[in-house]
Design a protein around this motif. Structure first.
Motif, PDB file in Angstrom:
ATOM      1  N   VAL A 297       0.847  -1.190   0.000  1.00 29.04           N
ATOM      2  CA  VAL A 297       0.000   0.000   0.000  1.00 29.04           C
ATOM      3  C   VAL A 297       0.884   1.242   0.000  1.00 29.04           C
ATOM      4  O   VAL A 297       0.665   2.186  -0.769  1.00 29.04           O
ATOM      5  N   LEU A 298       1.921   1.207   0.824  1.00 21.23           N
ATOM      6  CA  LEU A 298       2.841   2.352   0.895  1.00 21.23           C
ATOM      7  C   LEU A 298       3.536   2.594  -0.439  1.00 21.23           C
ATOM      8  O   LEU A 298       3.599   3.719  -0.933  1.00 21.23           O
ATOM      9  N   LEU A 299       4.048   1.507  -1.012  1.00 19.95           N
ATOM     10  CA  LEU A 299       4.758   1.636  -2.294  1.00 19.95           C
ATOM     11  C   LEU A 299       3.826   2.169  -3.377  1.00 19.95           C
ATOM     12  O   LEU A 299       4.198   3.062  -4.142  1.00 19.95           O
ATOM     13  N   SER A 300       2.599   1.620  -3.406  1.00 21.48           N
ATOM     14  CA  SER A 300       1.649   2.063  -4.430  1.00 21.48           C
ATOM     15  C   SER A 300       1.318   3.535  -4.223  1.00 21.48           C
ATOM     16  O   SER A 300       1.275   4.308  -5.188  1.00 21.48           O
ATOM     17  N   GLY A 301       1.082   3.917  -2.957  1.00 21.08           N
ATOM     18  CA  GLY A 301       0.755   5.301  -2.641  1.00 21.08           C
ATOM     19  C   GLY A 301       1.872   6.236  -3.063  1.00 21.08           C
ATOM     20  O   GLY A 301       1.656   7.267  -3.706  1.00 21.08           O
ATOM     21  N   LEU A 302       3.083   5.845  -2.716  1.00 16.99           N
ATOM     22  CA  LEU A 302       4.257   6.653  -3.040  1.00 16.99           C
ATOM     23  C   LEU A 302       4.389   6.818  -4.557  1.00 16.99           C
ATOM     24  O   LEU A 302       4.618   7.911  -5.075  1.00 16.99           O
ATOM     25  N   TYR A 303       4.187   5.717  -5.235  1.00 19.62           N
ATOM     26  CA  TYR A 303       4.308   5.719  -6.693  1.00 19.62           C
ATOM     27  C   TYR A 303       3.255   6.636  -7.318  1.00 19.62           C
ATOM     28  O   TYR A 303       3.555   7.442  -8.196  1.00 19.62           O
ATOM     29  N   MET A 304       2.008   6.487  -6.817  1.00 18.54           N
ATOM     30  CA  MET A 304       0.914   7.320  -7.349  1.00 18.54           C
ATOM     31  C   MET A 304       1.232   8.798  -7.151  1.00 18.54           C
ATOM     32  O   MET A 304       1.019   9.621  -8.022  1.00 18.54           O
ATOM     33  N   LYS A 305       1.762   9.091  -5.950  1.00 18.74           N
ATOM     34  CA  LYS A 305       2.042  10.487  -5.628  1.00 18.74           C
ATOM     35  C   LYS A 305       3.136  11.035  -6.565  1.00 18.74           C
ATOM     36  O   LYS A 305       3.011  12.120  -7.116  1.00 18.74           O
ATOM     37  N   LEU A 306       4.181  10.216  -6.738  1.00 17.63           N
ATOM     38  CA  LEU A 306       5.297  10.661  -7.581  1.00 17.63           C
ATOM     39  C   LEU A 306       4.846  10.866  -9.020  1.00 17.63           C
ATOM     40  O   LEU A 306       5.158  11.873  -9.635  1.00 17.63           O
ATOM     41  N   THR A 307       4.090   9.896  -9.542  1.00 15.38           N
ATOM     42  CA  THR A 307       3.686  10.018 -10.945  1.00 15.38           C
ATOM     43  C   THR A 307       2.640  11.117 -11.108  1.00 15.38           C
ATOM     44  O   THR A 307       2.620  11.800 -12.124  1.00 15.38           O
ATOM     45  N   ALA A 308       1.777  11.302 -10.096  1.00 20.38           N
ATOM     46  CA  ALA A 308       0.779  12.368 -10.184  1.00 20.38           C
ATOM     47  C   ALA A 308       1.487  13.709 -10.243  1.00 20.38           C
ATOM     48  O   ALA A 308       1.154  14.566 -11.061  1.00 20.38           O
ATOM     49  N   ALA A 309       2.519  13.877  -9.408  1.00 21.86           N
ATOM     50  CA  ALA A 309       3.280  15.129  -9.386  1.00 21.86           C
ATOM     51  C   ALA A 309       3.917  15.365 -10.756  1.00 21.86           C
ATOM     52  O   ALA A 309       3.922  16.481 -11.278  1.00 21.86           O
ATOM     53  N   LYS A 310       4.399  14.285 -11.372  1.00 21.26           N
ATOM     54  CA  LYS A 310       5.066  14.414 -12.657  1.00 21.26           C
ATOM     55  C   LYS A 310       4.066  14.803 -13.748  1.00 21.26           C
ATOM     56  O   LYS A 310       4.335  15.617 -14.614  1.00 21.26           O
ATOM     57  N   ASP A 311       2.862  14.169 -13.631  1.00 24.12           N
ATOM     58  CA  ASP A 311       1.837  14.460 -14.629  1.00 24.12           C
ATOM     59  C   ASP A 311       1.434  15.941 -14.618  1.00 24.12           C
ATOM     60  O   ASP A 311       1.168  16.526 -15.642  1.00 24.12           O
ATOM     61  N   GLU A 312       1.385  16.470 -13.364  1.00 25.04           N
ATOM     62  CA  GLU A 312       0.995  17.871 -13.249  1.00 25.04           C
ATOM     63  C   GLU A 312       2.026  18.769 -13.911  1.00 25.04           C
ATOM     64  O   GLU A 312       1.754  19.738 -14.519  1.00 25.04           O
TER      65      GLU A 312
END
Lengths: 293, 492
Positions: free
Chosen positions: A278-293
């Motif tokens: 869950v942590l890894l997925s959350g971290l990944y989502m956050k990182l990629t979301a930031a990149k998408d923005e």
């Protein structure tokens, strides 16, 4: 208010359709999940809870002599699987998509290992990797005048070799997904690029890769989740050895549950695996979301 | 609104599911509680009505169903015919008992779910490693009272009884066989290497150094590995403990107060591990990948001529022969070699155990089946017939017929067995002489106390390290194993 009431009525039918699935989910997924968390906080006889012990089972799991090896190996599996296994399907997918002749043959060819039963694949690779003079790869090396290698019994090579065998089996299926994605790219783009004089490298760099990027992101996190739960390959090929060089966290859990019948500690490990994912997925989502923005 | 509906729906589903879970738990409990009531009646009635002669027979009329997990698997047609004979015999003496075939091969990943769902056969065979785990988990039936009533309790060999008992001395199993480790030899390879005497008997190694030297000769002369050593799973540690004893090691010390002290880093244990290491890097006489060898592959290596020697026990002589095709006359079993610390043979027993849900009447009926099967301490016409049928079947299938290792202490049963073996014996006893001499000489030793499987796991890791790395620091590895094992012992 009227609109809201209408909205609810309209929704109700949808919810009713979902009820059977929700019941099945609740019974087969959520309830066992909650029971598992509960089990991890108790001592037990067989599966029956005996006494609440708080986080004792977690402490026992972490203090296990094999825990650190299992935990760090699991990340090593992920590292090698991303290094070896992540790019291969993308490359294969692009290459086959660019192929003009015998495309179908290549497609079947790369997918073929995937139809083999997992256990058969593992056994075949074990024969290949047998050290000494009787291993298939060592026989081939011998023909070239090269000394036999240790293969899986070399602690530094164990995990990468297991990943190679896994990639051999599953890369074709993932490559097919990439191919499907690539085939949905507007052909006009390629045509226009070709007219403008773009070669295969430029087409790949400026059209294909940006198009598969979204899919690759999803497959990356799925791969991490899947490899984090690696069990049968090391269990059959090396039984976690030599000297814990290939033990995974799932193997440790399996040993607690089915070798020692210590289900609470096994449950504690599985909860930890879940949390890490869950942590890894959350971290990944956050990182990629930031990149998408 | 939508959110509220979703939450309400999910909550109701969760509650319903949990309630369903609780309800089924309750249902199980009720069923479980019901059974003992029936049991008690069955047991108590005769006691109450004993003075009134006739009614005492009534309970015997109650129908009893025994599921036989010890039934042979479907492909063993001849074995099944033998067991059908046992059922036919029992049908005459136990008309109220139905014996149902329920072949079950014990497996750790299926056993506990079967216990929870009440699907464990009334009687089943477990591995020798399992009794203590199953007893601690209360997953098997306590049969002390039934054994005591039959007078079997004192007939079980004391060392074996301990393996099948809990801390309070309650007994949970009946030994199928006892075993003592020995060294199995592939006589064909010994002959090819010229390691046989004038009579054709293999010149078996008497010490571990001797074993290494003979293994070298075998490898040079035949190309086959001299020894198959296990290092894949806990069986590696299990075999190693026997080697370590020969070097004078004691691997775990029972402090007598419920605590144990790990002793894996003693100079003797390290010397034994150094010896194992030398088999790979100095003598180079092992199979290609010991870290991939387990109990089963070891017998395959021996049976198919890939290795000349393998640590194996008397109760597994069917493995190289019947299972892996080694001719009867090509198998020999000698004593485990001696070392500077003496000669020892690790002994244990393969148990029959009983479902925790079995009623006393079912356990009694299952024990009666063992009598007819010839696996009990009772010497009756039926048990002798059962023993003979069992051994005849072995003879027909190319399994060496050698004396069972004494799991029962009664002389009657030993004599009866000896007579049948003499009648049906199909091997040259000279091939097994040193093994039986050694096991009678007092070098028998049961497994180390205190979390034995964890100790084996630690030792196996060291075995894997020294067998895959020529430069491995044996002493440091044993020190690590010692502290790991001690930590587990402390957390007991």
């Amino acid at each position: 208010m009227k609109t809201k009431s209408k909205f609810r009525k309209k929704d109700l039918a949808g919810w009713l359709v979902m009820v059977p699935s929700l019941i099945l989910f609740a019974f087969y997924i959520w309830q066992p999940l909650i029971e598992n968390i509960r089990l991890s906080l108790y001592t037990a006889k067989r599966y029956e809870l005996v006494e609440f012990v708080g986080l004792d089972n977690y402490v026992r799991a972490v203090n296990s002599p094999d825990f650190m090896a299992a935990f760090s190996n699991t990340f090593e599996y992920i590292f090698w699987s991303l290094l070896i296994g992540f790019l291969v399907p993308i490359i294969v997918g692009i290459l086959i998509s660019e192929t003009v002749h015998f495309k179908g043959l290549f497609r079947v060819g790369v997918y073929f290992p995937n139809i083999m039963p997992s256990l058969a694949t593992v056994w075949i690779w074990s024969f290949f990797f047998t050290p000494g003079d009787t291993g298939v790869l060592n026989i081939l090396l011998g023909k070239l005048g090269i000394e036999p290698l240790m293969w899986l019994t070399d602690p530094d090579m164990t995990i990468p070799l297991i990943i190679v065998s896994m990639t051999w089996k599953s890369a074709g299926a993932t490559a097919l997904i990439y191919m499907a994605n690539i085939s949905s790219i507007n052909a006009d783009l390629y045509e226009a690029a070709t007219i403008d004089g773009a070669g295969i490298w430029q087409r790949t760099r400026y059209i294909t890769l940006p198009s598969v990027f979204g899919l690759a992101k999803t497959l990356l996190i799925l791969q991490v989740i899947s490899v984090f739960q690696i069990l049968q390959e090391p269990m059959v090929m090396t039984n976690g050895g030599p000297n814990n060089a290939s033990i995974s966290i799932m193997m440790l859990m399996y040993r607690y549950a089915f070798r020692d019948f210590n289900f609470p500690v096994a449950a504690a490990i599985s909860v930890m695996i879940c949390l890490v994912l869950v942590l890894l997925s959350g971290l990944y989502m956050k990182l990629t979301a930031a990149k998408d923005e | 609104m939508k959110k509220r509906l979703l939450v309400t729906l999910l909550a109701s589903v969760m509650i319903l599911t949990n309630l369903a879970g609780c309800a089924s738990d309750g249902g199980d409990t009720a069923t479980n509680e019901d059974e003992p009531v029936v049991e008690e009646r069955a047991v108590e009635e005769p006691a109450v009505e004993e003075p009134a002669e006739e009614p005492a027979e009534e309970p015997a009329e109650e129908p009893v169903t025994v599921t036989l997990g010890i039934w042979p698997e479907d492909t063993l047609v001849e074995d099944i015919a033998v067991h059908e004979g046992f059922v036919a015999t029992l049908a005459e003496t136990h008309p109220n008992v139905t014996y149902e075939p329920a072949y079950y091969r014990y497996a750790v990943d299926t056993f506990m779910p079967m216990v929870e769902s009440g699907n464990v056969p009334t009687i089943f065979e477990a591995w020798f490693t399992e009794p203590q785990k199953l007893i601690k988990q209360e997953a098997v039936a306590d049969i002390t009272d039934q054994l005591a009533a039959r007078g079997w309790l004192d007939a079980i060999s004391p060392a074996i009884k301990e393996l099948l008992s809990d801390a309070n001395g309650r007994v949970y199993g009946v030994p199928r066989d006892a075993y003592a480790l020995g060294l199995m030899l592939n006589v064909e390879l010994f002959t090819e290497a010229g390691l046989v005497d004038d009579a054709g008997y293999p010149l078996y190694p008497t010490t571990w150094e001797d074993l290494a030297e003979k293994a070298v000769i075998i490898k040079e002369q035949t190309g086959a590995a001299g020894l198959c050593l296990l290092a894949k799973d806990n069986s590696g540690g299990w075999h190693f403990s026997n080697i370590a004893w020969a070097f004078g090691a004691t691997l775990c010390v029972d402090n007598g107060d419920g605590t144990f002290t790990s002793n894996l880093a003693s100079p003797e244990a390290i010397a034994a591990m150094e010896y194992v290491k030398s088999l790979k890097w100095e003598y180079d006489v092992l199979t290609a990948d010991p870290t991939n060898e387990d109990w089963g592959t070891g017998f395959t290596a021996l049976g198919t001529g890939a290795a000349a020697m393998y640590i194996g026990a008397n109760d597994a002589v069917n493995q190289p022969t019947q299972v892996n095709g080694l001719p009867l006359e090509s198998l020999a079993l000698c004593a485990i070699p001696a070392g500077p610390g003496g000669q020892f043979s690790l002994m244990g027993g393969t148990p029959y155990m009983f479902s925790k849900d079995a009623t006393p009447a079912e356990i009694e009926a299952a024990l009666d089946y063992l009598v007819v099967f010839g696996k009990s301490p009772e010497v009756t016409e039926a048990s002798i017939a059962g023993m003979r049928a069992d051994n005849q079947n072995k003879a027909d299938n190319g399994v060496p017929i050698i004396p069972r290792f004494a799991c029962w202490v009664g002389q009657d049963i030993l004599d009866a067995e000896a007579q049948i073996i003499e009648e049906l014996g199909n091997v040259d006893t000279g091939m097994y002489q040193s093994y039986f001499d050694a096991t009678k000489a007092g070098g028998l030793r049961t497994e180390e106390p205190g979390l034995t499987q964890d100790m084996y796991a630690e030792l196996t890791k060291v075995l894997q390290a020294v067998l895959t790395d020529e430069d491995a620091d044996t002493a440091a590895l044993m020190e690590t194993a010692n502290s790991n094992y001690q930590a587990l012992l402390d957390a007991m």
